[in-house]
Write an enzyme that holds these catalytic residues in place. Structure first.
Site, PDB file in Angstrom:
ATOM      1  N   HIS A 154      -4.826   4.226  -2.524  1.00 58.38           N
ATOM      2  CA  HIS A 154      -3.416   4.598  -2.663  1.00 58.38           C
ATOM      3  C   HIS A 154      -2.594   3.411  -3.161  1.00 58.38           C
ATOM      4  CE1 HIS A 154       0.377   6.660  -1.398  1.00 58.38           C
ATOM      5  NE2 HIS A 154       0.779   5.406  -1.283  1.00 58.38           N
ATOM      6  N   GLU A 155      -2.737   2.271  -2.504  1.00 62.43           N
ATOM      7  CA  GLU A 155      -1.938   1.106  -2.893  1.00 62.43           C
ATOM      8  C   GLU A 155      -2.345   0.584  -4.271  1.00 62.43           C
ATOM      9  OE1 GLU A 155       0.684   0.539  -1.427  1.00 62.43           O
ATOM     10  OE2 GLU A 155       0.330   1.552   0.472  1.00 62.43           O
TER      11      GLU A 155
ATOM     12  N   HIS B  82      -0.505   2.514  -6.809  1.00 63.55           N
ATOM     13  CA  HIS B  82       0.820   1.951  -7.107  1.00 63.55           C
ATOM     14  C   HIS B  82       0.685   0.773  -8.071  1.00 63.55           C
ATOM     15  CE1 HIS B  82       3.263   4.326  -4.454  1.00 63.55           C
ATOM     16  NE2 HIS B  82       2.709   3.888  -3.341  1.00 63.55           N
TER      17      HIS B  82
ATOM     18  N   TYR C 196       7.533  11.467   1.117  1.00 63.10           N
ATOM     19  CA  TYR C 196       6.081  11.414   1.298  1.00 63.10           C
ATOM     20  C   TYR C 196       5.490  12.824   1.290  1.00 63.10           C
ATOM     21  CZ  TYR C 196       5.453   6.436   2.187  1.00 63.10           C
ATOM     22  OH  TYR C 196       5.368   5.081   2.040  1.00 63.10           O
TER      23      TYR C 196
ATOM     24  N   GLU D 164       5.706   8.274  -4.592  1.00 63.88           N
ATOM     25  CA  GLU D 164       4.401   8.316  -3.927  1.00 63.88           C
ATOM     26  C   GLU D 164       3.412   9.257  -4.613  1.00 63.88           C
ATOM     27  OE1 GLU D 164       3.543   6.261  -1.624  1.00 63.88           O
ATOM     28  OE2 GLU D 164       5.532   5.429  -1.280  1.00 63.88           O
TER      29      GLU D 164
END
Length: 712
Positions: free
Chosen positions: A476-477, A480, A647, A505
């Site tokens: 997930h990070e 980004h 989210y 997100e």
């Protein structure tokens, strides 16, 4: 991922050579230059002569240049081991926020921007968006209020809110709490965790950092140990309680000064949802769809708890507590699905997992990641010293390039800072260090982005091993980070993840699906015992009777893991719903007096019980004021205020994108590149709904989201 050959990037990486003195000095100099740019525009330009070219463009170019320093000056507070440097970075952020508030309320500049807005110049789409956003931001910063007491009060509020946010997050980053436990009280907690704890007089110091906290809540057999840890974690920064309450009061006052009924209306007006009413309806609809599923899941988990408690000769209390959930959720995975997360983690050593993830992004998006080590760091450092391009010795650096099919050009720099340390940001996040943009002379400036995480450190016998949920977090990070790297905007204002909060997100959440795809789990995994002879020997010493493990995650384990994707999924989403509902409730009181009277901790805990149905200390007679979870919640103080619902709304968008485009073939190169160019490249340079519609070919739908949860 086979290592790629190093080649010299066309742009040097940023330097991390700041000192406590230089950080504050550089900040003041940067802000003085910015003020001079603006002053010169005002001095040289009349309203009748104002144009995009002589008003907005020079300010945009100055903003671009500021970001090359500003993000790093504020970044030290999250990663430096030097307390004085962290303090200086906090002071720098305070100075930047104060300047930003002053600049955003300059009536002389607003008059020029307003004049440009009224002229109706023909501009390219991104420049038009910049003009519209800039014009609206002045109005939203009080420039439509009459000069005098009201506007002065508005500015006071903005200044104080900035101070509160900085102090709140500093308290979180500097938090040093923990609890001493005996070895017996930590029975069940993996030795890998216990062995890394500080030990004195036969007791172990358990901190509230993730690598200590989560395994204890998951594995500690002693209910009282789990209760102590859970409740203490909810009270770890109680000095933030009055700061949070003050911020709620000031936000409400600020919104009412501008003529909005609530702060939520003010914030959501320019987000994808557009109105607080739509957000409330979205959250209420989700709650009604999830409520019965949550109760069913609790019923099953309670039965598991009863069996476990009675097997130990203890009396079952007919309760399912907040501190029970991670423990019995894990036990259900092991007993009902024969899924051992510790065994799964053996197949996800941190470094090989990262290599596997980068390989996926290479194939999907046409990228190439080259780790920069040793003398190569010296060669790209502007100072000739490789240590100067990182903030800590453990930091990894990658130069990122387009693959051949994308033109082989330079993309930017990716940094990984993966292990916990004192004073470091305590969660997992992506930080933009320098955005990309088009410079004044028309060349491209390339971005630099950092992943800051807190995974368990390697030991002599094992590398750092990731649980599957940590693999998902990392993906997930890193998602980004990829968004940040491949963005191609004209202005830094819109670069990468600089989108509206209820969309930001979605791109990363979509990429989490690759962690639930059999072929990708296979590609990501590699049993740690295969990494070296020493690791194999250590594994064999602990598993003398076991057969040699397969090199990659076995098919039967993958099958078991996939069956747990939405295990207790209603409870997981009800937890998110609690956060989102609390956030909206405190930001849309019926009157200012209501927020003054509101007992915020009691509300936080009451809503959690009401929405999730999990028991807390309140059922033991301690009342609803037993903890202050909101005081530990940095998102609601900076960035996601009246926006945490994003989210969940982003999850709707992300699931729709995955089901519609990638589910049938997650490694479809053509679609991967289309996603890169249609969604990720755009950043916030156009309306986010347009980005979604362009990619999906239609308006987004919630059908896939509910289908994924088994509710459709």
């Amino acid at each position: 991922m086979a290592p790629h050959k190093f080649k010299q990037p066309p742009q040097a990486p940023p330097l991390f050579t700041g000192t406590p003195e230089s950080v504050v000095k550089d900040t003041k100099e940067m802000l003085a230059k910015a003020k001079k740019v603006t002053d010169d525009i005002v001095a040289k330009t009349s309203e009748k002569d104002a144009s995009f070219k002589n008003v907005l463009l020079p300010m945009a170019h100055d903003e671009n240049l500021q970001t090359l320093s500003a993000h790093i000056l504020g970044f030290y507070q999250s990663v430096s081991t030097d307390q004085a440097l962290r303090d200086a970075s906090t002071e720098a952020e305070k100075l930047m926020d104060e300047y930003s508030i002053d600049a955003s309320m300059r009536e002389d500049v607003f008059r020029l921007v307003d004049a440009v807005s009224k002229q109706g110049e023909k501009l390219d789409a991104e420049s038009q968006r910049l003009l519209e956003k800039e014009h609206k931001s002045y109005i939203r910063n009080g420039l439509n209020l009459p000069a005098g007491p009201k506007r002065d009060r508005f500015k006071e509020i903005k200044m104080r809110l900035s101070q509160l946010s900085i102090e709140f997050n500093k308290n979180l980053n500097e938090e040093k709490g923990g609890i001493w436990f005996t070895k017996e009280e930590l029975d069940g907690v993996p030795d890998d965790v216990v062995d890394l704890l500080k030990k004195e007089d036969g007791k172990y110091w358990l901190t509230f950092k993730y690598p200590d906290l989560f395994p204890t809540l998951k594995y500690a057999k002693n209910t009282e140990t789990r209760r102590k840890v859970f409740v203490a974690n909810e009270n770890k920064v109680n000095q933030n309680v009055p700061l949070f309450k003050e911020a709620m009061l000031l936000r409400d006052e600020m919104a009412r000064l501008l003529g909005y009924e609530t702060f939520a209306e003010f914030v959501i007006e320019d987000k994808m949802m557009k109105s607080a009413k739509k957000v409330d309806e979205f959250l209420a609809g989700l709650r009604s769809r999830l409520a019965d599923g949550g109760l069913d899941e609790i019923k099953t988990l309670k039965a598991l708890k009863r069996k476990d408690v009675e097997s130990r000769g203890e009396k079952f209390d007919d309760r399912y507590f907040l501190w029970d959930h991670r423990f019995y959720d894990r036990m259900m995975q092991e007993q009902d699905y024969q899924l051992d997360q510790n065994l799964i983690s053996e197949y996800f050593p941190l470094q090989t997992t990262i290599e596997g993830m980068l390989k996926i992004f290479e194939e999907l998006f046409g990228l190439m990641f080259v780790e920069v080590t040793g003398k190569d760091r010296d060669s790209i450092s502007p100072t000739g010293k490789g240590d100067d391009i990182v903030w800590h010795e453990e930091t990894q650096v990658f130069s990122v390039w387009d693959g051949e099919g994308e033109g082989s050009g330079f993309v930017g720099y990716l940094y990984l800072d993966l292990f916990p340390r004192q004073g470091k940001y305590g969660h997992a996040a992506n930080f933009n260090l320098q955005p990309g943009f088009i410079t004044e002379n028309g060349t491209r400036r390339y971005p630099a982005t950092a992943l800051v995480c807190n995974f368990s450190k390697p030991t002599a016998k094992k590398p750092s091993l990731l649980k599957h949920d940590e693999v998902t977090t990392l993906f997930h990070e890193l998602g980004h980070g990829i968004h940040d790297l491949v963005s191609r905007t004209t202005y830094s204002r819109f670069h990468g993840t600089s989108t509206v909060r209820d969309f930001v997100e979605a791109p990363s959440q979509m990429l989490e699906n690759w962690c639930w795809t059999p072929s990708q789990l296979k590609a990501l995994s590699k049993h740690y015992s295969t990494l070296s002879d020493d690791y194999y020997k250590a594994w064999k010493d602990s598993n003398s009777a076991a057969d040699k493990p397969e090199e990659t995650l076995p098919d039967d384990l993958i099958e078991k893991l996939l069956k747990t994707k939405n295990l207790n999924g209603a409870l997981f989403n009800l937890r998110q719903l609690h956060f989102g509902t609390f956030d909206m409730t405190v930001h849309e009181p019926k009157s200012h007096e209501d927020i003054e009277k509101l007992q915020i901790s009691e509300l936080y805990n009451h809503l959690r019980k009401d929405i999730s149905k999990l028991d807390g200390p309140e059922v033991l007679g301690e009342g609803d004021g037993w903890g202050n979870g909101q005081a530990t919640f940095g998102h609601l103080m900076g960035g996601y205020q009246a926006g945490y619902y994003g989210y969940l709304s982003s999850q709707v968008y992300s699931t729709d994108m995955f089901y519609s485009v990638f589910k049938a073939d997650p490694m479809n190169h053509k679609e991967g590149r289309r996603y890169r160019h249609t969604v990720l490249e755009k950043g916030g340079s156009q309306d986010e709904m347009k980005t979604l519609v362009d990619f999906l070919g239609r308006e987004p739908s919630s059908k896939a989201f509910y289908e994924d949860l088994g509710l459709e």
